[in-house]
Design a protein around this motif. Structure first.
Motif, PDB file in Angstrom:
ATOM      1  N   VAL A   1       5.323  69.435  42.056  1.00 29.82           N
ATOM      2  CA  VAL A   1       3.931  69.603  42.478  1.00 29.82           C
ATOM      3  C   VAL A   1       3.457  71.022  42.156  1.00 29.82           C
ATOM      4  O   VAL A   1       2.332  71.229  41.694  1.00 29.82           O
ATOM      5  CB  VAL A   1       3.763  69.296  43.987  1.00 29.82           C
ATOM      6  CG1 VAL A   1       2.364  69.647  44.460  1.00 29.82           C
ATOM      7  CG2 VAL A   1       4.065  67.836  44.270  1.00 29.82           C
ATOM      8  N   GLY A   2       4.308  72.012  42.366  1.00 30.89           N
ATOM      9  CA  GLY A   2       3.942  73.396  42.071  1.00 30.89           C
ATOM     10  C   GLY A   2       3.583  73.593  40.609  1.00 30.89           C
ATOM     11  O   GLY A   2       2.568  74.209  40.271  1.00 30.89           O
ATOM     12  N   TRP A   3       4.429  73.055  39.727  1.00 30.62           N
ATOM     13  CA  TRP A   3       4.147  73.146  38.295  1.00 30.62           C
ATOM     14  C   TRP A   3       2.879  72.370  37.954  1.00 30.62           C
ATOM     15  O   TRP A   3       2.088  72.806  37.115  1.00 30.62           O
ATOM     16  CB  TRP A   3       5.325  72.612  37.480  1.00 30.62           C
ATOM     17  CG  TRP A   3       6.325  73.662  37.147  1.00 30.62           C
ATOM     18  CD1 TRP A   3       7.361  74.085  37.923  1.00 30.62           C
ATOM     19  CD2 TRP A   3       6.382  74.445  35.954  1.00 30.62           C
ATOM     20  NE1 TRP A   3       8.075  75.068  37.279  1.00 30.62           N
ATOM     21  CE2 TRP A   3       7.491  75.313  36.072  1.00 30.62           C
ATOM     22  CE3 TRP A   3       5.612  74.494  34.803  1.00 30.62           C
ATOM     23  CZ2 TRP A   3       7.845  76.208  35.071  1.00 30.62           C
ATOM     24  CZ3 TRP A   3       5.965  75.390  33.799  1.00 30.62           C
ATOM     25  CH2 TRP A   3       7.067  76.236  33.949  1.00 30.62           C
TER      26      TRP A   3
ATOM     27  N   CYS B   1      -4.267  82.687  37.925  1.00 26.58           N
ATOM     28  CA  CYS B   1      -3.575  82.143  39.102  1.00 26.58           C
ATOM     29  C   CYS B   1      -2.544  81.093  38.702  1.00 26.58           C
ATOM     30  O   CYS B   1      -1.428  81.076  39.228  1.00 26.58           O
ATOM     31  CB  CYS B   1      -4.584  81.554  40.092  1.00 26.58           C
ATOM     32  SG  CYS B   1      -5.635  82.796  40.863  1.00 26.58           S
ATOM     33  N   GLY B   2      -2.902  80.207  37.783  1.00 32.16           N
ATOM     34  CA  GLY B   2      -1.962  79.187  37.312  1.00 32.16           C
ATOM     35  C   GLY B   2      -0.770  79.816  36.615  1.00 32.16           C
ATOM     36  O   GLY B   2       0.374  79.425  36.837  1.00 32.16           O
ATOM     37  N   GLY B   3      -1.035  80.803  35.762  1.00 32.07           N
ATOM     38  CA  GLY B   3       0.055  81.499  35.074  1.00 32.07           C
ATOM     39  C   GLY B   3       0.976  82.213  36.056  1.00 32.07           C
ATOM     40  O   GLY B   3       2.201  82.167  35.916  1.00 32.07           O
ATOM     41  N   ALA B   4       0.397  82.858  37.065  1.00 29.62           N
ATOM     42  CA  ALA B   4       1.208  83.550  38.075  1.00 29.62           C
ATOM     43  C   ALA B   4       2.076  82.558  38.848  1.00 29.62           C
ATOM     44  O   ALA B   4       3.255  82.830  39.117  1.00 29.62           O
ATOM     45  CB  ALA B   4       0.303  84.327  39.024  1.00 29.62           C
ATOM     46  N   LEU B   5       1.515  81.407  39.196  1.00 31.92           N
ATOM     47  CA  LEU B   5       2.286  80.390  39.915  1.00 31.92           C
ATOM     48  C   LEU B   5       3.440  79.872  39.052  1.00 31.92           C
ATOM     49  O   LEU B   5       4.572  79.719  39.535  1.00 31.92           O
ATOM     50  CB  LEU B   5       1.376  79.233  40.338  1.00 31.92           C
ATOM     51  CG  LEU B   5       2.050  78.057  41.051  1.00 31.92           C
ATOM     52  CD1 LEU B   5       2.804  78.513  42.301  1.00 31.92           C
ATOM     53  CD2 LEU B   5       1.012  76.991  41.393  1.00 31.92           C
TER      54      LEU B   5
ATOM     55  N   LEU C   1       7.396  80.194  39.934  1.00 38.03           N
ATOM     56  CA  LEU C   1       8.287  79.029  39.984  1.00 38.03           C
ATOM     57  C   LEU C   1       9.474  79.217  39.041  1.00 38.03           C
ATOM     58  O   LEU C   1      10.611  78.886  39.386  1.00 38.03           O
ATOM     59  CB  LEU C   1       7.529  77.756  39.637  1.00 38.03           C
ATOM     60  CG  LEU C   1       6.513  77.298  40.691  1.00 38.03           C
ATOM     61  CD1 LEU C   1       5.608  76.208  40.136  1.00 38.03           C
ATOM     62  CD2 LEU C   1       7.207  76.842  41.955  1.00 38.03           C
ATOM     63  N   ALA C   2       9.216  79.752  37.854  1.00 38.60           N
ATOM     64  CA  ALA C   2      10.302  80.002  36.896  1.00 38.60           C
ATOM     65  C   ALA C   2      11.284  81.030  37.450  1.00 38.60           C
ATOM     66  O   ALA C   2      12.507  80.861  37.336  1.00 38.60           O
ATOM     67  CB  ALA C   2       9.733  80.456  35.557  1.00 38.60           C
TER      68      ALA C   2
ATOM     69  N   ASP D   1      12.078  74.126  37.701  1.00 36.34           N
ATOM     70  CA  ASP D   1      11.642  73.657  36.397  1.00 36.34           C
ATOM     71  C   ASP D   1      10.531  72.623  36.565  1.00 36.34           C
ATOM     72  O   ASP D   1      10.397  72.007  37.623  1.00 36.34           O
ATOM     73  CB  ASP D   1      12.825  73.043  35.646  1.00 36.34           C
ATOM     74  CG  ASP D   1      12.701  73.167  34.144  1.00 36.34           C
ATOM     75  OD1 ASP D   1      11.620  73.539  33.666  1.00 36.34           O
ATOM     76  OD2 ASP D   1      13.691  72.890  33.452  1.00 36.34           O
ATOM     77  N   TYR D   2       9.730  72.409  35.515  1.00 36.88           N
ATOM     78  CA  TYR D   2       8.607  71.470  35.591  1.00 36.88           C
ATOM     79  C   TYR D   2       9.056  70.035  35.841  1.00 36.88           C
ATOM     80  O   TYR D   2       8.309  69.228  36.372  1.00 36.88           O
ATOM     81  CB  TYR D   2       7.747  71.541  34.323  1.00 36.88           C
ATOM     82  CG  TYR D   2       8.430  71.021  33.077  1.00 36.88           C
ATOM     83  CD1 TYR D   2       8.331  69.689  32.712  1.00 36.88           C
ATOM     84  CD2 TYR D   2       9.185  71.872  32.274  1.00 36.88           C
ATOM     85  CE1 TYR D   2       8.957  69.211  31.581  1.00 36.88           C
ATOM     86  CE2 TYR D   2       9.808  71.409  31.141  1.00 36.88           C
ATOM     87  CZ  TYR D   2       9.697  70.080  30.795  1.00 36.88           C
ATOM     88  OH  TYR D   2      10.317  69.609  29.672  1.00 36.88           O
TER      89      TYR D   2
END
Length: 185
Positions: free
Chosen positions: A96-98, A154-158, A162-163, A168-169
């Motif tokens: 969900v995070g990815w 914001c998406g890139g930071a998230l 996560l990485a 992983d996605y």
């Protein structure tokens, strides 16, 4: 009968999160740009929050920090590549995070790409509508940006977070995968 959570036969439910986030943020981006063009064209910057934020219309032919000003068509190709890559990853999403992070990046890429395609001076050369300037007007301290730009950041930071946390996605932990690979060697 057990279901393997990493199985490709599971429905891409996380893709729904990606699509929902992308649609909501893209709509917000388009609506704010329409409102800004309608109300701030030819107007001086509007001071908000004691001067912390200024709203002003800036038509940006390049990327952030005025980079690649004459390379609008290259930025368009990069945006299309980002969109295609995210759509390719979407069926494999199990996190969900990815999904949220990629949805934000997708919305941002589509929002700015739509400006580059549909705004003057012409297709793949259009200028992006930016309108938020922080700490001072006229990009005095920080580049003027828009909802799409914020979504990309914001998406890139998230995704980076996560990485770094080893997520992983596809829903697996990269730390678990590394440990499994070591055990099987």
């Amino acid at each position: 009968m057990s279901i393997d959570p990493d199985s490709d036969s599971l429905p891409p439910r996380r893709g729904i999160w990606l699509a929902l986030v992308a649609v909501v943020v893209l709509i917000a981006d388009v609506l704010t740009k329409v409102a800004v063009v309608a109300t701030l064209e030819g107007e001086p910057p509007v001071r908000l929050l004691g001067g912390f934020v200024y709203l002003q219309l800036v038509r940006n032919p390049g990327a952030a920090f005025s980079m690649a000003t004459g390379m609008t068509w290259v930025l368009s190709i990069i945006a299309v590549s980002v969109v295609v890559t995210i759509i390719w990853i979407m069926p494999k999403l199990r996190s969900v995070g990815w999904a949220i992070g990629l949805g934000l990046v997708l919305a941002g890429a589509l929002g700015n790409l739509s400006d580059r395609v549909f705004r003057a001076p012409g297709p793949l050369q259009g200028h992006v509508v930016d309108f938020v300037s922080v700490f001072g007007p006229n990009a005095e301290y920080f580049p003027v940006f828009n909802v799409a730009d914020s979504a990309i950041v914001c998406g890139g930071a998230l995704i980076v977070l996560l990485a770094l946390l080893g997520k992983d996605y596809d829903g697996r932990s990269t730390r678990t995968k590394a440990a499994t690979e070591v055990e099987t060697s």
